[in-house]
Scaffold this active site. Structure first.
Site, short mmCIF file in Angstrom:
data_model
loop_
_atom_site.label_atom_id
_atom_site.label_comp_id
_atom_site.label_asym_id
_atom_site.label_seq_id
_atom_site.Cartn_x
_atom_site.Cartn_y
_atom_site.Cartn_z
N LYS A 148 0.86 -1.36 -0.01
CA LYS A 148 0.05 -0.36 0.23
C LYS A 148 0.58 0.90 -0.31
O LYS A 148 1.93 1.08 0.68
CB LYS A 148 -0.71 -0.14 1.16
CG LYS A 148 -2.04 0.92 1.64
CD LYS A 148 -2.84 0.53 2.32
CE LYS A 148 -4.30 1.29 2.25
NZ LYS A 148 -5.56 1.28 3.21
N GLU A 162 -19.77 -6.24 9.87
CA GLU A 162 -20.82 -5.87 11.10
C GLU A 162 -21.53 -6.49 11.35
O GLU A 162 -22.26 -6.22 13.01
CB GLU A 162 -21.42 -4.40 9.81
CG GLU A 162 -20.51 -3.92 9.87
CD GLU A 162 -19.51 -3.49 8.39
OE1 GLU A 162 -18.92 -2.36 8.66
OE2 GLU A 162 -19.58 -4.49 8.02
N ARG A 173 -25.31 -2.52 7.43
CA ARG A 173 -24.63 -4.07 7.05
C ARG A 173 -25.26 -5.28 7.94
O ARG A 173 -25.18 -6.71 7.66
CB ARG A 173 -23.72 -3.79 6.55
CG ARG A 173 -23.10 -3.12 5.64
CD ARG A 173 -21.77 -2.49 5.01
NE ARG A 173 -20.75 -4.22 4.96
CZ ARG A 173 -20.69 -4.61 4.10
NH1 ARG A 173 -20.80 -3.75 2.81
NH2 ARG A 173 -19.59 -6.10 3.67
#
Length: 639
Positions: A283, A370, A398
């Protein structure tokens, strides 16, 4: 100064890259990385994820015939390089701006965005849908889903993978693994092995081996199968994915263009079962300030390309709502050892990094999960703990089934801290907290609060901590408070009771949430027009302060409700209460101000609220229209 990009300048669509040599593809990746850095330095946005997939982006568009071949990016915040290559380079410096490009993939924006995404772990499920449609139609195009290792913590990804081998034999999933501590070391040997096991020769040999094994007694068949898979697993770590029915390839260096191109070409030609290509990336790759940053410059403000120094926001004296929540929670937890905090991969976004520093053993980051977060919190509550489940409003959607079944029906005292309520600006409709008032307020027994400012938020946190017999929730926006004084330790609200902030006689404005400041400004503007105005702060959408509502209805000509949420929320609850008590039978003029019934595109939050009519001027227009008076006529009207 704009970067020098002679090769990128020749690319108007991915088709232009398909005759490029490996050397030219490397040069293109370097130029694409420079262009991405320069663009995001001017707009802000998600930088680190995109820099990590530059080589992968170039290789994918080189190997696959997009847009005929379907390419789906999970979440989509890594898709800026993809947008540059797919005909949107001339608009890339409008990213996340009003009227500009979305910060995520968006179907309406380009044929190269076949599926919109901004929440994690949807890509494989969507890709399977494209595969099934293709197979039904007898087409032969490829379908590719690119999913990050972070998204693989979400159960939906595994649900899709479990279903994949039963749905299609032709699907490629790219696992973009940018957490270097997870993957084994990469280099020439791993790239060589990946090319070997994805190549036609190895596949043919493997098929021969399987046909021979079928002639063996059943126990030996199973032993041969496991020996082959575990032997490859020792080299590649792919046994788990093989058990899900995927052909595993990798890990390979996601910045090695030669390895990427050859492995993707091999993967494209595998048609007998789904393929998972494990790509290890860094990243922030190629930009030193991002590589050295703790978060790899995941999300940035505008910045100086040379130094990496981000532009500082305008200084305010008010803390952010997120910090107020976290600070108050720490204070309460110091007094009550039963308080614990749960986040779903957003510790810094929700402020729980502060709580975690103080109480690491009482802080739980469950990953992008979640559903699990909510039921995990329910289990904690069922065994006597006081869980605070801090999840963005848009992400709590969610886990709604779990809120209903595992929390509300059992009346468990889970406390939901819903950050990013209302409009969120540059992140656009996928991240706006528009619907939680309606979906949380619909649940029997739920206590739902909408604090008007940072001091009221501190009191809402204290109120939730004190509620121990039912679930509760409180919502608050992104950004800074209004600058009110904060209590050292806030006192809880009286449940279901609002307050009068300003007394008047003609118009009543009943605000739920942080539009209170705009409601007070609207009252000033109405007073200048000769209209005496009451402003009330509801504090609660559930239970409603029915006594306050009926008083406002009884004593005023017009009643206007104001909320930072979609229709079907606070205003609807108020209307139902008024109807049940006959308060609509006497000519009361009621208007309900909500977010408009559209998904608003990204812009500056203030401009979005103006568009929604939830600023002071919008409230005034609504009041004048309800009373049937013009500005001029209102001047002479006295209450």
């Amino acid at each position: 100064m704009a970067p020098n990009t002679p090769l990128l300048d020749k690319v108007s669509s991915p088709a232009d890259t398909r005759a490029f040599s490996i050397g030219e593809l490397r040069q293109l990746a370097d130029e694409l990385r420079a262009e991405t850095i320069d663009a995001v330095s001017q707009t802000g946005g998600h930088l680190g994820a995109g820099l990590g997939v530059v080589e992968l982006t170039v290789a994918l568009h080189h190997v696959y015939e997009t847009p005929k071949d379907i390419l789906i990016w999970d979440v989509g915040h890594q898709a800026y390089p993809h947008k540059i290559l797919t005909g949107r380079r001339d608009r890339i410096r409008t990213l996340r701006q009003g009227g500009g490009l979305s910060g995520f993939t968006k179907r309406a924006e380009s044929e190269y965005d076949p599926f919109g995404a901004a929440h994690a772990a949807t890509s494989i499920s969507a890709a399977l849908g494209f595969c099934a449609a293709r197979d039904q139609d007898g087409r032969d195009n490829s379908v590719v889903a690119v999913i990050g290792d972070g998204s693989m913590s979400a159960g939906m990804a595994y649900e899709a993978m479990n279903n994949a081998c039963e749905t299609t034999g032709r699907l490629t999933v790219i696992l973009n693994d940018n957490d270097m501590s997870i993957a084994p070391p990469v280099g020439g040997m791993s790239a060589y092995m990946a090319r070997l096991v994805s190549g036609g020769g190895y596949q043919s040999l493997r098929r021969v081996g399987k046909s021979v094994a079928k002639a063996l007694p059943r126990p030996l068949q199973e032993a041969a199968r496991k020996a082959e898979e575990f032997a490859r697993g020792m080299v590649t770590g792919g046994t788990f994915f093989e058990e899900l029915g995927f052909y595993y390839v990798g890990p390979i260096d996601g910045h090695d263009m030669d390895a990427l191109v050859h492995v993707l070409q091999n993967a494209r030609n595998i048609t007998d079962k789904p393929v998972l290509v494990h790509v290890v990336t860094q990243k922030g790759k190629g930009y030193a300030p991002a590589e050295s940053a703790a978060d790899k410059h995941h999300a940035v403000a505008k910045f100086d390309v040379v130094t990496g120094q981000q532009a500082k926001p305008a200084q305010t004296h008010a803390p952010s709502y997120t910090k107020v929540f976290a600070t108050q929670l720490v204070k309460l937890a110091e007094q009550d050892p039963r308080i614990v905090a749960i986040t779903a991969a957003m510790p810094s976004g929700t402020g729980l990094d502060l709580f975690g520093q103080r109480f690491p053993e009482r802080t739980f980051d469950v990953g992008i999960a979640e559903q699990h977060a909510v039921t995990f919190a329910a289990g904690l509550a069922a065994d006597g703990m006081k869980p605070f489940c801090a999840i963005y409003s848009t992400f709590l959607q969610r886990g709604y089934d779990q809120v209903v079944h595992d929390v509300a029906i059992q009346r468990l005292p889970v406390r939901f801290a819903m950050d990013r309520a209302g409009l969120v600006g540059a992140d656009g409709p996928t991240h706006a907290g528009s619907f939680d008032i309606g979906f949380m307020g619909a649940l029997p027994g739920m206590v739902l609060m909408g604090p008007a400012d940072e001091a009221e938020l501190a009191r809402a946190v204290a109120t939730a901590a004190a509620i121990d017999d039912r679930p509760s929730a409180f919502r608050y926006p992104r950004g800074e408070g209004v600058g009110v004084e904060l209590p050292e330790l806030a006192e809880p609200f009286e449940i279901g009771k609002g307050r009068i902030v300003r007394e008047g006689t003609t118009v009543a404005i009943l605000s739920f949430g942080t539009r209170l400041a705009e409601s007070l400004r609207a009252a000033d503007l109405l007073a200048a027009r000769g209209l005496s105005t009451t402003v009330a702060d509801a504090r609660f959408a559930k239970p409603l302060d029915v006594e306050l509502i009926l008083r406002l209805a009884r004593e005023h000509e017009a009643l206007i409700t104001v909320e930072e949420g979609a229709m079907g929320g606070f205003g609807s609850f108020v209307l139902q209460a008024l109807a049940e008590h006959g308060a609509l039978d006497r000519g009361l003029k009621v208007r309900v101000l909500t977010l408009p019934d559209i998904f608003q595109d990204q812009d500056k939050p203030d401009l979005m609220y103006v568009e929604a009519g939830l600023d002071a001027d919008g409230i005034v227009r609504t009041a004048l229209a309800a009373l049937g008076v013009s500005n001029v006529a209102a001047k002479g009207r006295r209450a």
